[in-house]
Design a protein around this motif. Structure first.
Motif, short mmCIF file in Angstrom:
data_model
loop_
_atom_site.label_atom_id
_atom_site.label_comp_id
_atom_site.label_asym_id
_atom_site.label_seq_id
_atom_site.Cartn_x
_atom_site.Cartn_y
_atom_site.Cartn_z
N THR A 11 12.62 -35.60 3.82
CA THR A 11 13.54 -34.46 3.77
C THR A 11 14.99 -34.94 3.74
O THR A 11 15.79 -34.49 2.91
CB THR A 11 13.33 -33.54 4.99
OG1 THR A 11 11.95 -33.17 5.06
CG2 THR A 11 14.19 -32.29 4.89
N ALA A 32 5.90 -29.68 2.43
CA ALA A 32 6.14 -29.96 3.85
C ALA A 32 5.04 -29.37 4.71
O ALA A 32 4.58 -30.00 5.68
CB ALA A 32 7.50 -29.40 4.27
N PHE A 75 15.53 -34.31 -0.20
CA PHE A 75 15.75 -32.88 -0.38
C PHE A 75 16.88 -32.56 -1.36
O PHE A 75 16.80 -31.56 -2.09
CB PHE A 75 16.01 -32.20 0.97
CG PHE A 75 16.27 -30.73 0.84
CD1 PHE A 75 15.22 -29.85 0.59
CD2 PHE A 75 17.55 -30.22 0.95
CE1 PHE A 75 15.46 -28.49 0.45
CE2 PHE A 75 17.80 -28.86 0.81
CZ PHE A 75 16.75 -27.99 0.56
N TYR A 97 15.71 -29.90 7.92
CA TYR A 97 15.80 -29.04 6.74
C TYR A 97 17.06 -28.16 6.81
O TYR A 97 17.84 -28.07 5.85
CB TYR A 97 14.54 -28.18 6.67
CG TYR A 97 14.53 -27.12 5.59
CD1 TYR A 97 14.61 -27.44 4.25
CD2 TYR A 97 14.41 -25.77 5.95
CE1 TYR A 97 14.57 -26.46 3.27
CE2 TYR A 97 14.38 -24.77 4.98
CZ TYR A 97 14.46 -25.12 3.64
OH TYR A 97 14.44 -24.15 2.69
#
Length: 491
Positions: free
Chosen positions: A64, A85, A68, A141
């Motif tokens: 992440t 995820a 990401f 996140y």
């Protein structure tokens, strides 16, 4: 750096309001109404949950953090990132459950005599691990959505406020011991649940699969990053928690309780770095994507000097009042003095070396970060095993401080070798001399009555530091922060 400073200030406000609540809870309520064994149980459960939560995410928090930005697309629900995820989360928790039921008899048997309370409540590790995994991932996140404050609010403020209320309820006998332990577990779980619903409300939760977005190259990169992140993600979480587990195994739950309280004081210096490094990590990741080395150099330097100033200020405040702290804690905690010193010193050095770990983790040499983490884990385990039998809980503190020092030195050398990044200059020496000189000045002041003594020393530290850093060009960010504080005070 505008985003970093703004969110760092917001995060630090919630952190330090939480610190005030935590200070009352830890120094007065825990020591007054809870046994050292019960404090040890709380510390041990939290330590195990933090470690298992990191480990059984199977490195996806690292995926992440690093990858990401390649999925980021608000209109397209981030290209199905949360679906992937969720799959990893389910697999990771299933692996944890298998490991837990295999190891549970060993955990119970090894703790029946010296840590009977932990053996009785070891089953609480199941919900604690699940929600620890959830919070760690969702906080990562959310941070990459440029919000480093909300997770800090839930963990540093709301969780501590709820724990404060719980111990009050126990102190006035509205709940019994069993209910307190279950409620403690619930409070630790809630932050993961709250963060999920927060992101759901912001419409940032979508489990719609978009597997066609993940081409062969990206898939290979995900596997590679995840593999190396399994251990790399443990890092500071490991050092923050493994000492309590070793103390419980080599000594007992009561010593774990004393160490837990002392460790809390020692780590007060590092709290401001959490929101700062969260958002700094996002900017470092974006800078590496653009290969903007000048931006990385700026973040590195400013993270080092600003954290060193703030950490030094807090460390001085704690150590100048160490005798007062021991009086507040009581006789059961007298052996915690040097634990506070060495833990605080270790984390002060960790702060002074700034975002070095993040810069390595997000660079093309991210795999090297694994070797630093492995070396940190091995050094910590070796030193804990050697020093705890010799010096008890003080030995554990020396072990952690030494491991942090050596590991950060290695990171510093690596960044200088590969990128010629060297953040230190004469300003660090000036700051160190200032805080050291101020400590020796405070040492000449005769001891007063408890509260008056704390106030006198605190006022001198704050007043002298404000004058020093507002007039000397040590840090532009710290100067701005002080001026804003003075403006608020004047109004």
């Amino acid at each position: 750096m505008g985003i970093i400073i703004k969110q760092s200030i917001k995060g630090s406000i919630w952190s330090y309001v939480g610190v005030i609540i935590g200070f009352v809870t830890t120094t007065y309520l825990y020591t007054e109404y809870l046994t050292t064994e019960l404090v040890g149980l709380f510390g041990l459960l939290a330590a195990y949950a933090a470690l298992t939560g990191q480990l059984f995410l199977l490195g996806f928090q690292g995926v992440t953090s690093r990858l990401f930005p390649y999925f980021r697309d608000t209109q397209n629900k981030h290209n199905g990132f949360l679906f992937v995820a969720a799959l990893v989360f389910i697999v990771g928790f299933a692996v944890f459950l298998a490991a837990y039921y295999w190891l549970k008899p060993l955990l119970v048997e090894s703790n029946l005599e010296k840590s009977a309370l932990f053996a009785q409540y070891v089953h609480l590790l199941v919900p604690l691990t699940f929600f620890s995994m959830a919070f760690i991932f969702l906080d990562t996140y959310n941070r990459l959505l440029y919000d480093a404050v909300t997770g800090t609010f839930f963990q540093e403020f709301l969780q501590r406020l709820l724990l404060f209320v719980l111990v009050i309820l126990f102190a006035i006998q509205l709940i019994n011991l069993h209910q307190l332990i279950l409620a403690f577990t619930l409070v630790l779980c809630l932050k993961g649940l709250f963060l999920f619903f927060f992101l759901l409300k912001r419409k940032e939760i979508s489990f719609r699969p978009q597997l066609n977005f993940i081409d062969q190259k990206l898939k290979k990169e995900i596997w590679s990053v995840a593999l190396y992140s399994v251990l790399a993600s443990l890092g500071s979480i490991f050092v923050f928690n493994i000492d309590k587990i070793f103390i419980n195994q080599l000594l007992d739950l009561s010593n774990t309780g004393v160490y837990t309280i002392a460790f809390y004081f020692g780590t007060l210096v590092v709290i401001p770095s959490r929101p700062l490094l969260k958002i700094a990590g996002t900017l470092v990741a974006d800078a590496w994507k653009k290969n903007d080395l000048s931006q990385i150099k700026s973040i590195y330097y400013k993270s080092c000097i600003n954290q060193f100033i703030i950490g030094g200020f807090l460390f001085l405040g704690i150590w100048a009042n160490i005798d007062n702290i021991l009086i507040i804690l009581g006789e059961d905690y007298l052996q915690s003095k040097w634990v506070i010193f060495f833990v605080g010193l270790g984390y002060l050095f960790d702060m002074a070396t700034g975002a070095n770990g993040l810069i390595i983790s997000y660079s093309k040499y991210y795999k090297v970060a694994l070797y630093f983490i492995v070396s940190l884990i091995l050094m910590s385990v070796f030193l804990l095993y050697i020093l705890i039998p010799i010096w008890g809980i003080t030995g554990a503190a020396i072990a952690i401080a030494s491991a942090l020092l050596l590991n950060n030195l290695m990171r510093f050398v690596f960044l200088f070798w590969k990128y010629k990044l060297q953040p230190f200059n004469y300003k660090f020496v000036v700051v160190a001399v200032f805080f050291t000189g101020l400590y020796f000045l405070l040492a000449t002041i005769p001891r007063q009555e408890l509260i008056f003594d704390i106030v006198i020393r605190g006022v001198i530290i704050v007043f002298t530091s404000v004058l020093f850093f507002i007039f000397l060009p040590i840090s532009e960010e710290v100067q701005k922060l002080i001026k804003k504080g003075l403006q608020l005070f004047n109004h």
